[in-house]
Design a protein around this motif. Structure first.
Motif, PDB file in Angstrom:
ATOM      1  N   LEU A  17       0.843  -1.187   0.000  1.00  0.00           N
ATOM      2  CA  LEU A  17       0.000   0.000   0.000  1.00  0.00           C
ATOM      3  C   LEU A  17       0.874   1.231   0.000  1.00  0.00           C
ATOM      4  CD1 LEU A  17      -2.687  -1.076   2.607  1.00  0.00           C
ATOM      5  CD2 LEU A  17      -2.828  -1.218   0.113  1.00  0.00           C
ATOM      6  N   TRP A  18       0.471   2.226  -0.775  1.00  0.00           N
ATOM      7  CA  TRP A  18       1.302   3.426  -0.891  1.00  0.00           C
ATOM      8  C   TRP A  18       0.501   4.624  -0.455  1.00  0.00           C
ATOM      9  CZ3 TRP A  18       1.034   7.879  -4.029  1.00  0.00           C
ATOM     10  CH2 TRP A  18       2.178   8.684  -3.953  1.00  0.00           C
ATOM     11  N   PRO A  19       0.997   5.445   0.430  1.00  0.00           N
ATOM     12  CA  PRO A  19       2.177   5.203   1.247  1.00  0.00           C
ATOM     13  C   PRO A  19       1.807   4.473   2.524  1.00  0.00           C
ATOM     14  CG  PRO A  19       1.370   7.407   1.628  1.00  0.00           C
ATOM     15  CD  PRO A  19       0.455   6.809   0.604  1.00  0.00           C
ATOM     16  N   TRP A  20       2.788   3.931   3.207  1.00  0.00           N
ATOM     17  CA  TRP A  20       2.518   3.324   4.516  1.00  0.00           C
ATOM     18  C   TRP A  20       2.018   4.376   5.483  1.00  0.00           C
ATOM     19  CZ3 TRP A  20       6.968  -0.485   6.071  1.00  0.00           C
ATOM     20  CH2 TRP A  20       7.088  -1.455   5.075  1.00  0.00           C
ATOM     21  N   THR A  21       2.734   5.524   5.505  1.00  0.00           N
ATOM     22  CA  THR A  21       2.293   6.642   6.324  1.00  0.00           C
ATOM     23  C   THR A  21       2.295   7.873   5.446  1.00  0.00           C
ATOM     24  OG1 THR A  21       4.535   7.192   7.013  1.00  0.00           O
ATOM     25  CG2 THR A  21       3.348   5.654   8.399  1.00  0.00           C
ATOM     26  N   THR A  22       1.414   8.781   5.690  1.00  0.00           N
ATOM     27  CA  THR A  22       1.334   9.986   4.874  1.00  0.00           C
ATOM     28  C   THR A  22       1.935  11.183   5.574  1.00  0.00           C
ATOM     29  OG1 THR A  22      -0.877  10.411   5.750  1.00  0.00           O
ATOM     30  CG2 THR A  22      -0.718   9.197   3.671  1.00  0.00           C
ATOM     31  N   SER A  23       2.522  10.987   6.741  1.00  0.00           N
ATOM     32  CA  SER A  23       3.207  12.057   7.440  1.00  0.00           C
ATOM     33  C   SER A  23       4.316  11.458   8.270  1.00  0.00           C
ATOM     34  CB  SER A  23       2.234  12.824   8.339  1.00  0.00           C
ATOM     35  OG  SER A  23       1.730  11.968   9.337  1.00  0.00           O
ATOM     36  N   ALA A  24       5.178  12.319   8.771  1.00  0.00           N
ATOM     37  CA  ALA A  24       6.270  11.862   9.621  1.00  0.00           C
ATOM     38  C   ALA A  24       5.714  11.592  11.014  1.00  0.00           C
ATOM     39  CB  ALA A  24       7.368  12.910   9.659  1.00  0.00           C
ATOM     40  N   ALA A  25       5.165  10.409  11.198  1.00  0.00           N
ATOM     41  CA  ALA A  25       4.477  10.071  12.443  1.00  0.00           C
ATOM     42  C   ALA A  25       5.382  10.250  13.639  1.00  0.00           C
ATOM     43  CB  ALA A  25       3.966   8.630  12.374  1.00  0.00           C
ATOM     44  N   GLY A  26       4.891  10.961  14.641  1.00  0.00           N
ATOM     45  CA  GLY A  26       5.644  11.137  15.866  1.00  0.00           C
ATOM     46  C   GLY A  26       6.692  12.222  15.813  1.00  0.00           C
ATOM     47  N   PRO A  31       8.287  17.174   7.633  1.00  0.00           N
ATOM     48  CA  PRO A  31       9.414  16.585   6.898  1.00  0.00           C
ATOM     49  C   PRO A  31       9.997  17.586   5.919  1.00  0.00           C
ATOM     50  CG  PRO A  31       7.346  15.751   6.048  1.00  0.00           C
ATOM     51  CD  PRO A  31       7.005  16.537   7.274  1.00  0.00           C
ATOM     52  N   THR A  32      11.211  17.323   5.501  1.00  0.00           N
ATOM     53  CA  THR A  32      11.879  18.143   4.491  1.00  0.00           C
ATOM     54  C   THR A  32      11.841  17.406   3.168  1.00  0.00           C
ATOM     55  OG1 THR A  32      13.354  19.160   6.108  1.00  0.00           O
ATOM     56  CG2 THR A  32      14.044  19.223   3.803  1.00  0.00           C
ATOM     57  N   ARG A  33      11.349  18.095   2.157  1.00  0.00           N
ATOM     58  CA  ARG A  33      11.335  17.543   0.803  1.00  0.00           C
ATOM     59  C   ARG A  33      11.929  18.580  -0.144  1.00  0.00           C
ATOM     60  NH1 ARG A  33       6.143  15.821   2.665  1.00  0.00           N
ATOM     61  NH2 ARG A  33       5.760  13.591   2.347  1.00  0.00           N
ATOM     62  N   ILE A  42      17.390  13.139 -11.925  1.00  0.00           N
ATOM     63  CA  ILE A  42      16.499  13.911 -11.068  1.00  0.00           C
ATOM     64  C   ILE A  42      16.616  13.324  -9.666  1.00  0.00           C
ATOM     65  CG2 ILE A  42      14.154  14.722 -10.649  1.00  0.00           C
ATOM     66  CD1 ILE A  42      13.539  14.360 -13.566  1.00  0.00           C
ATOM     67  N   ASN A  43      16.944  14.190  -8.701  1.00  0.00           N
ATOM     68  CA  ASN A  43      17.212  13.776  -7.323  1.00  0.00           C
ATOM     69  C   ASN A  43      16.107  14.259  -6.407  1.00  0.00           C
ATOM     70  OD1 ASN A  43      20.467  13.000  -7.161  1.00  0.00           O
ATOM     71  ND2 ASN A  43      19.921  14.371  -8.836  1.00  0.00           N
ATOM     72  N   TYR A  44      15.507  13.342  -5.678  1.00  0.00           N
ATOM     73  CA  TYR A  44      14.455  13.647  -4.717  1.00  0.00           C
ATOM     74  C   TYR A  44      14.998  13.365  -3.314  1.00  0.00           C
ATOM     75  CZ  TYR A  44      11.535  13.107  -8.909  1.00  0.00           C
ATOM     76  OH  TYR A  44      10.998  13.208 -10.165  1.00  0.00           O
ATOM     77  N   PHE A  45      14.833  14.332  -2.421  1.00  0.00           N
ATOM     78  CA  PHE A  45      15.312  14.177  -1.048  1.00  0.00           C
ATOM     79  C   PHE A  45      14.132  14.196  -0.086  1.00  0.00           C
ATOM     80  CE2 PHE A  45      18.865  15.805  -3.398  1.00  0.00           C
ATOM     81  CZ  PHE A  45      19.983  15.215  -2.832  1.00  0.00           C
ATOM     82  N   TYR A  46      14.177  13.299   0.871  1.00  0.00           N
ATOM     83  CA  TYR A  46      13.158  13.268   1.928  1.00  0.00           C
ATOM     84  C   TYR A  46      13.853  13.007   3.256  1.00  0.00           C
ATOM     85  CZ  TYR A  46       9.313  12.142   4.944  1.00  0.00           C
ATOM     86  OH  TYR A  46       8.431  12.161   5.994  1.00  0.00           O
ATOM     87  N   SER A  47      13.477  13.761   4.281  1.00  0.00           N
ATOM     88  CA  SER A  47      13.982  13.466   5.628  1.00  0.00           C
ATOM     89  C   SER A  47      12.981  13.934   6.658  1.00  0.00           C
ATOM     90  CB  SER A  47      15.344  14.122   5.865  1.00  0.00           C
ATOM     91  OG  SER A  47      15.288  15.518   5.696  1.00  0.00           O
ATOM     92  N   ASP A  48      12.939  13.209   7.761  1.00  0.00           N
ATOM     93  CA  ASP A  48      12.129  13.587   8.913  1.00  0.00           C
ATOM     94  C   ASP A  48      12.885  13.152  10.163  1.00  0.00           C
ATOM     95  OD1 ASP A  48      11.623  10.805   9.297  1.00  0.00           O
ATOM     96  OD2 ASP A  48       9.772  10.909   8.118  1.00  0.00           O
ATOM     97  N   SER A 254      20.481  20.904   1.469  1.00  0.00           N
ATOM     98  CA  SER A 254      21.515  19.930   1.090  1.00  0.00           C
ATOM     99  C   SER A 254      22.581  19.835   2.170  1.00  0.00           C
ATOM    100  CB  SER A 254      22.163  20.328  -0.244  1.00  0.00           C
ATOM    101  OG  SER A 254      21.238  20.253  -1.307  1.00  0.00           O
ATOM    102  N   LEU A 255      22.980  20.975   2.722  1.00  0.00           N
ATOM    103  CA  LEU A 255      23.972  20.977   3.792  1.00  0.00           C
ATOM    104  C   LEU A 255      23.441  20.240   5.011  1.00  0.00           C
ATOM    105  CD1 LEU A 255      26.729  21.953   4.803  1.00  0.00           C
ATOM    106  CD2 LEU A 255      25.629  24.098   5.490  1.00  0.00           C
ATOM    107  N   SER A 256      22.177  20.435   5.306  1.00  0.00           N
ATOM    108  CA  SER A 256      21.542  19.720   6.416  1.00  0.00           C
ATOM    109  C   SER A 256      21.503  18.223   6.143  1.00  0.00           C
ATOM    110  CB  SER A 256      20.124  20.255   6.627  1.00  0.00           C
ATOM    111  OG  SER A 256      19.379  19.437   7.494  1.00  0.00           O
TER     112      SER A 256
END
Length: 733
Positions: A17-26, A31-33, A42-48, A254-256
């Motif tokens: 199932l997409w997505p498992w979670t729709t937000s950075a739970a907890g 999140p940073t996108r 093409i580079n996609y970045f995701y972090s939480d 990017s630095l982060s």
């Protein structure tokens, strides 16, 4: 038993199932996108707060070299320097006919969503998205585990059967397929799954090859492994630099992405781990904006360096190997261990450490109050083994430098045999660390003429400040040795080519390579001067006669006082920046790190070579800052003599402005690790190295992000005009 099977199948299907979670739970913050494009990448970045990931999609473009630019999905995580990749081919066998792309969610509008499933000691984390195939495709080469393994395949076609044979394939009969792999630690499992999300799309398994009909598929990529604590942009930067977060969002994000509580990472995606040299150069160039103090980015970088020093001799680690690849190498050596491994083969990295320590603990107003808190810490240690204090390790490093440099600094010791050379059995040893980067040379220019004296001067500064109380003579010893290394090494690397010979050489270089641009030989009005890349090169070359940009180290790190030598040195640097390639180093795409027009062999120095006629972002940054540093000395109460020589002074200012003009012209690619060029319509245009080579460039490189701190000094824009009394920039007497 039946109910257990049903529950297991339900849990497995839920992974699709997409997505498992729709937000950075907890997570307490969003999140940073962000997305960085450098086509065909093409580079996609995701972090939480749970994890960070980079997703790279590559798809051929019209004109792409189809043996190099093939369809690919690659995902990299900083945690464990981990990654996976899926290499695709069109089922019809026609190269270039398959295009792949990510599709934004119709629900969230995002290309990526997080995977986060708390389970066991380490949660399952990752990313989920939708990938589209324009025609039927097949996944022929999946790789799951380590970025090091991915690099081995992308750069050299290396695949280890011991790794690949541990892949497990599952076809669920409903159009969904999973590839997973248990790591060698017997704890971590990495998983990549595909399930159809468009009408008519379906994936199936055929002899370990995944086949796809045209359409769109949800992919889930995840693993369970201890994650890193990322520093947010506001934590990476000083308070006074927080305006950069809004002014330069992609660069600060990017630095982060490369900054964590216990280390700085070198680059995304190929170097998502500690690299000592990269960290130190980056911190020195970022020093004016990098956060300092407890929990800061500067301190994270310093502690990471001290922690990894070789306790036996004071060597500073070049690179760490962690995660699945470390476990694999340990296993190959007969060890059952997940312990990291460290590479100490470089000869340049040691010299940067005292320079950095002096910058942080003496020059930085926050760092100078952190000496005891940091240096009294001890290294992490294995059971039954005592840790070593960081102070002791810094002392060990200084001692190694003093011992290494002593023979050349000794009376009558200024001979080639006493210069610093690559270690026996190694073909690399400094930043030009590709197999051809030094033209086969064994005695590198940058290490001997800039890094060795800079390291010695820094040791003297630290000793003056009481850092080495058990060594009362070190301040004088280091300062005297530094002066000798500073004054007596350049002469070994001098190259002077008579005007007529130089004209003939550049003509031959252009014609023999069938370049579509002119040789510019008419701009050679006198002998050509530069300093060779190295000594003892291949083909019995006493000096590797490659014009280069490594002058930047000396400009940035030293305050030379041999007046005649300094004037000649800044003058030739300025000449070679102002001269257009192939006579000099400058193109519309930037300052080249190498120009082989004056050497007997140009092999390994082409525009598809990692250290060839290409542009590196950090060298632009250091050269710009280095020239500014030297020009700034002209405002001192006792300026260097070149400042009083109007022709040289104006020329250096003109070179500074010319350099900044090409830097500003290439703003869009400055954060890249490096880039190359194509010549069209009378100009050199920047293109990704990965367009021409299997060794691609990182879209974000720590030391290339230093342009956040290195900015043009506008005061020099028209200063040459003022000094010459004539209109127009780049006026030379």
């Amino acid at each position: 038993m039946t109910s257990f099977v049903a529950l297991f199948l339900a849990a497995t299907l839920s992974l699709w199932l997409w997505p498992w979670t729709t937000s950075a739970a907890g997570c307490s913050s969003d999140p940073t996108r962000f997305t960085l494009s450098d086509l065909p990448y093409i580079n996609y970045f995701y972090s939480d707060c749970h994890s960070a990931a980079q997703v790279i999609v590559r798809s051929p473009l019209p004109g792409s070299l189809l043996d190099i630019v093939t369809p690919r999905l690659l995902i990299a995580w900083p945690a464990g320097n981990s990654g996976l990749a899926a290499f695709f081919e069109p089922q019809n066998g026609v190269k270039g006919s398959l295009a792949v792309s990510l599709v934004n969610s119709s629900t969230t509008g995002n290309a990526l969503e997080p995977i986060y499933e708390p389970t066991g000691d380490d949660p399952i984390v990752g990313v989920s998205g939708q990938i589209s195939f324009n025609t039927s495709a097949k996944l022929t080469v999946p790789i799951l585990g380590s970025v090091r393994t991915l690099r081995g395949y992308t750069e050299g076609g290396w695949l280890d059967s011991n790794i690949q044979n541990t892949l497990r394939f599952s076809d669920y009969g409903d159009g969904s397929v999973t590839v997973d792999r248990p790591w060698f630690d017997n704890v971590t499992t990495m998983t990549l799954s595909f399930s159809p999300s468009s009408k008519g799309s379906s994936a199936s398994l055929s002899d370990r090859i995944v086949e796809f009909t045209a359409g769109t598929y949800v992919f889930n990529a995840s693993f369970n492994y201890p994650q890193l604590t990322q520093l947010q942009p506001s934590q990476v930067l000083t308070d006074s630099a927080h305006d950069l977060i809004a002014d330069s969002p992609d660069q600060t994000k990017s630095l982060s992405f490369l900054s964590y509580s216990d280390k700085l990472l070198a680059g995304a995606w190929r170097f998502l781990t500690y690299f000592g040299r990269d960290s130190m150069i980056s911190m020195l160039l970022l020093k004016d904006i990098l956060s300092a103090g407890e929990g800061s980015a500067f301190e994270a970088g310093v502690i990471a360096l001290l922690e990894r020093i070789d306790k036996s001799d004071g060597s500073v680690a070049h690179e760490e190997t962690i995660g699945d690849y470390a476990t694999y190498l340990n296993k190959q050596a007969g060890l059952i261990s997940t312990a990291p491994l460290y590479d100490y083969k470089m000869v340049d990295t040691d010299f940067f450490l005292p320079v950095l320590l002096a910058e942080y603990f003496i020059n930085n107003p926050v760092g100078k109050n952190r000496v005891k808190a940091v240096l009294d810490q001890v290294t992490a240690h294995a059971e039954g083994e005592s840790g070593t204090s960081y102070r002791a390790l810094a002392t060990l490093n200084a001692d190694k430098i003093l011992r290494t440099t002593a023979p050349f600094a000794a009376k009558n010791g200024q001979v080639k045999e006493n210069l610093i050379r690559l270690k026996d059995g190694e073909s690399v040893g400094e930043w030009r660390d590709s197999s051809t980067g030094l033209g086969g040379g064994r005695i590198p220019y940058d290490v001997n003429t800039a890094l060795a004296p800079a390291g010695l001067y820094a040791i003297a500064t630290l000793a003056d400040a009481g850092f080495f109380p058990d060594h009362p003579t070190w301040a004088d010893d280091a300062r005297k040795a530094a002066k000798i290394w500073e004054d007596k090494t350049l002469e070994f690397f001098e190259v002077s080519i008579p005007r007529d010979d130089a004209r003939s050489l550049v003509d031959d270089y252009v014609s023999s390579n069938n370049f579509p641009f002119p040789s510019e030989k008419g701009s050679i009005t006198g002998d050509v001067h530069f300093y060779g890349l190295a000594l003892d090169g291949s083909n019995n070359q006493p000096i590797v006669k490659i014009m280069n940009s490594d002058d930047c180290f000396r400009h940035f790190l030293l305050n030379s006082t041999d007046e005649a030598q300094l004037t000649a040195f800044v003058s030739q640097t300025a000449d070679n920046i102002l001269a257009p390639f192939p006579v000099g180093l400058t193109t519309d795409a930037g300052l080249l790190v190498s120009n082989p027009a004056y050497t007997i062999s140009t092999a390994g120095f082409g525009r598809a070579d990692y250290h060839g006629t290409v542009v590196w972002g950090w060298q632009l940054s250091m050269m710009a800052k280095g020239l500014e540093h030297q020009l700034g000395r002209c405002d001192a109460s006792s300026p260097p003599e070149f400042c009083q020589d109007s022709s040289v002074h104006i020329k250096v200012i003109n070179a500074y402005n010319r350099l900044w003009d090409v830097i500003e012209e290439n703003t869009a690619v400055l954060s890249n690790e490096l880039w190359t060029w194509k010549y069209e319509d009378g100009r050199f245009d920047s293109i990704p190295l990965g367009e021409l080579s299997s060794t691609e460039s990182n879209i974000s490189q720590l030391w290339s992000l230093t342009f956040l701190a290195v900015r043009r000094n506008e005061g020099y824009r028209n200063k040459a005009e003022t000094l010459s009394g004539r209109k127009g920039l780049y006026v030379q007497d």
